[in-house]
Write a protein that holds these residues in place. Structure first.
Motif, short mmCIF file in Angstrom:
data_model
loop_
_atom_site.label_atom_id
_atom_site.label_comp_id
_atom_site.label_asym_id
_atom_site.label_seq_id
_atom_site.Cartn_x
_atom_site.Cartn_y
_atom_site.Cartn_z
N GLY A 149 0.81 -1.22 0.00
CA GLY A 149 0.00 0.00 0.00
C GLY A 149 0.84 1.27 0.00
O GLY A 149 0.41 2.31 -0.50
N ARG A 150 2.06 1.19 0.55
CA ARG A 150 2.92 2.37 0.58
C ARG A 150 3.32 2.81 -0.82
O ARG A 150 3.58 4.00 -1.05
N TYR A 151 3.41 1.88 -1.76
CA TYR A 151 3.73 2.27 -3.13
C TYR A 151 2.64 3.18 -3.70
O TYR A 151 2.93 4.11 -4.46
N ARG A 152 1.39 2.91 -3.36
CA ARG A 152 0.29 3.74 -3.84
C ARG A 152 0.44 5.17 -3.32
O ARG A 152 0.30 6.14 -4.06
N THR A 153 0.72 5.29 -2.01
CA THR A 153 0.89 6.61 -1.41
C THR A 153 2.07 7.35 -2.02
O THR A 153 1.99 8.54 -2.33
N ALA A 154 3.19 6.63 -2.20
CA ALA A 154 4.37 7.25 -2.80
C ALA A 154 4.08 7.72 -4.22
O ALA A 154 4.49 8.81 -4.62
N ALA A 155 3.37 6.90 -4.98
CA ALA A 155 3.04 7.26 -6.36
C ALA A 155 2.19 8.53 -6.41
O ALA A 155 2.45 9.44 -7.21
N LEU A 192 9.20 14.74 0.36
CA LEU A 192 9.58 14.06 1.60
C LEU A 192 8.67 12.87 1.88
O LEU A 192 9.14 11.78 2.21
N CYS A 193 7.37 13.09 1.75
CA CYS A 193 6.40 12.02 1.99
C CYS A 193 6.59 10.89 0.99
O CYS A 193 6.55 9.71 1.36
N ALA A 194 6.83 11.24 -0.28
CA ALA A 194 7.02 10.22 -1.32
C ALA A 194 8.25 9.38 -1.04
O ALA A 194 8.22 8.15 -1.17
N ALA A 195 9.35 10.03 -0.66
CA ALA A 195 10.59 9.29 -0.39
C ALA A 195 10.40 8.36 0.81
O ALA A 195 10.84 7.20 0.78
N TYR A 196 9.76 8.87 1.87
CA TYR A 196 9.53 8.03 3.05
C TYR A 196 8.71 6.80 2.70
O TYR A 196 9.06 5.68 3.06
N GLN A 197 7.60 6.98 1.99
CA GLN A 197 6.74 5.86 1.62
C GLN A 197 7.45 4.90 0.68
O GLN A 197 7.29 3.68 0.79
N GLU A 198 8.24 5.44 -0.24
CA GLU A 198 8.95 4.56 -1.19
C GLU A 198 9.99 3.70 -0.48
O GLU A 198 10.06 2.49 -0.69
N PHE A 199 10.81 4.32 0.38
CA PHE A 199 11.85 3.58 1.08
C PHE A 199 11.25 2.46 1.93
O PHE A 199 11.73 1.32 1.91
N TRP A 217 17.23 -0.48 3.80
CA TRP A 217 16.36 0.56 3.24
C TRP A 217 15.86 1.49 4.34
O TRP A 217 15.82 2.72 4.16
N ARG A 218 15.47 0.93 5.48
CA ARG A 218 14.98 1.75 6.59
C ARG A 218 16.10 2.64 7.14
O ARG A 218 15.88 3.81 7.47
N LEU A 219 17.30 2.08 7.24
CA LEU A 219 18.43 2.86 7.73
C LEU A 219 18.79 3.96 6.74
O LEU A 219 19.15 5.08 7.15
N LEU A 220 18.68 3.68 5.46
CA LEU A 220 19.00 4.68 4.44
C LEU A 220 18.06 5.87 4.54
O LEU A 220 18.47 7.02 4.34
N TRP A 221 16.78 5.62 4.83
CA TRP A 221 15.84 6.72 5.01
C TRP A 221 16.27 7.62 6.16
O TRP A 221 16.20 8.85 6.07
N LYS A 222 16.73 7.03 7.27
CA LYS A 222 17.15 7.82 8.42
C LYS A 222 18.34 8.71 8.07
O LYS A 222 18.42 9.87 8.48
N TRP A 223 19.27 8.16 7.28
CA TRP A 223 20.41 8.96 6.84
C TRP A 223 19.95 10.09 5.94
O TRP A 223 20.43 11.23 6.05
N TRP A 224 19.01 9.77 5.04
CA TRP A 224 18.55 10.76 4.06
C TRP A 224 17.84 11.92 4.75
O TRP A 224 18.14 13.08 4.49
#
Length: 287
Positions: A149-155, A192-199, A217-224
């Motif tokens: 479902g997160r892909y839908r939100t990111a899209a 920001l929201c799109a990147a969070y949902q995508e990661f 992937w989760r750790l990469l979001w925290k760095w980003w």
């Protein structure tokens, strides 16, 4: 044949449901058996529960009932079914996402101040290309909406941000005026929201196939997000000391570049994992 736990295998009502070949060849075997009762017996030096003085009130025997094992088998079947259903879709569209990053990098180069200042046409081309890539990225993520479902939100966030970015390219909205800033703010929030949902969508679909890569992937979001927040801190630092501020901004920009490269690597690895995945039916044929 009597099992390690004391049940008679031939008379066990769960034998057929669990497709259990017995303790010698099934869950009770020494390696990769997956039976906590059998493991407990071997650790304590028993061949079966009957020789253990704690067998009568053993909590392990009560807890590890065949029903629990059946639930585990059904959960594994559901997991395999999800992977069989989603892997071909993920392999296809994630691979296209990976290749879409290359023109995205090219558009970022064209919109750099040094390039756009020397060649104004290049800046316009870069902005238009970035607008089209944002829309294409959103469309590709939309194809993955059934997998997570997160892909839908990111899209939706990428598409909305791309549309607003396209409005900002209109000559009627010159860069720097109040309307331009008013529309730029939601674009940043949507990105920001799109990147969070995508990661986190990548992490979610990988959880059952490659938990280690999912965690990365989760750790990469925290760095980003940390580097983005750090960028605002660098701007305030520049107000106090121009030299320190510029050095901090340079270091932060290098960090964001590294995160972008790592994202590209992780996206390639994610697509590759699903491209290499074999459905359960094919694995049985190989075996």
């Amino acid at each position: 044949m009597e099992g390690i736990c004391g049940r008679m295998c031939d008379a066990c009502t769960w034998k057929e449901q669990l497709d259990c070949p017995g303790c010698q060849d099934g869950p009770g075997r020494r390696f990769s058996g997956g039976c906590p009762i059998a493991d407990c017996c071997r650790e304590k030096g028993h061949t079966a529960c009957v020789t253990c003085t704690f067998s009568t009130g053993c909590a392990l025997r009560r807890r590890d009932m065949p029903q629990n094992r059946l639930w585990a088998v059904e959960a594994e079947r559901e997991r395999r079914a999800r992977l069989d259903r989603n892997a071909p879709v993920l392999a296809k569209w994630l691979w296209l996402l990976f290749w879409l990053v290359t023109p995205s990098v090219f558009s970022n180069i064209l919109t750099m101040d040094t390039v756009a200042g020397a060649f104004p046409t290049a800046g316009v081309v870069g902005n238009v290309l970035a607008f089209l890539i944002s829309l294409a990225y959103g469309v590709l993520l939309w194809q993955l909406r059934e997998a997570a479902g997160r892909y839908r939100t990111a899209a939706l966030c990428y598409l909305a941000g791309g549309i607003i970015s396209g409005v900002l390219l209109l000559p009627a909205i010159p860069e720097g005026n109040w309307l331009w800033w008013l529309l730029s703010l939601p674009v940043m929030v949507l990105e920001l929201c799109a990147a969070y949902q995508e990661f986190y969508a990548h992490a979610e679909v990988l959880e059952e196939l490659d938990p280690e890569l999912a965690g990365k992937w989760r750790l990469l979001w925290k760095w980003w997000i940390g580097l983005l927040l750090g960028l605002f801190g660098c701007i305030f630092l520049a107000l106090i000391s121009a030299i320190l501020g510029l050095l901090a901004i340079l270091a932060d920009a290098i960090g964001l570049l590294v995160v972008g490269i790592v994202k590209l690597v992780y996206l390639y690895r994610t697509a590759k994992r699903f491209r290499e995945y074999q459905p359960a039916a094919l694995q049985k044929e190989v075996l």
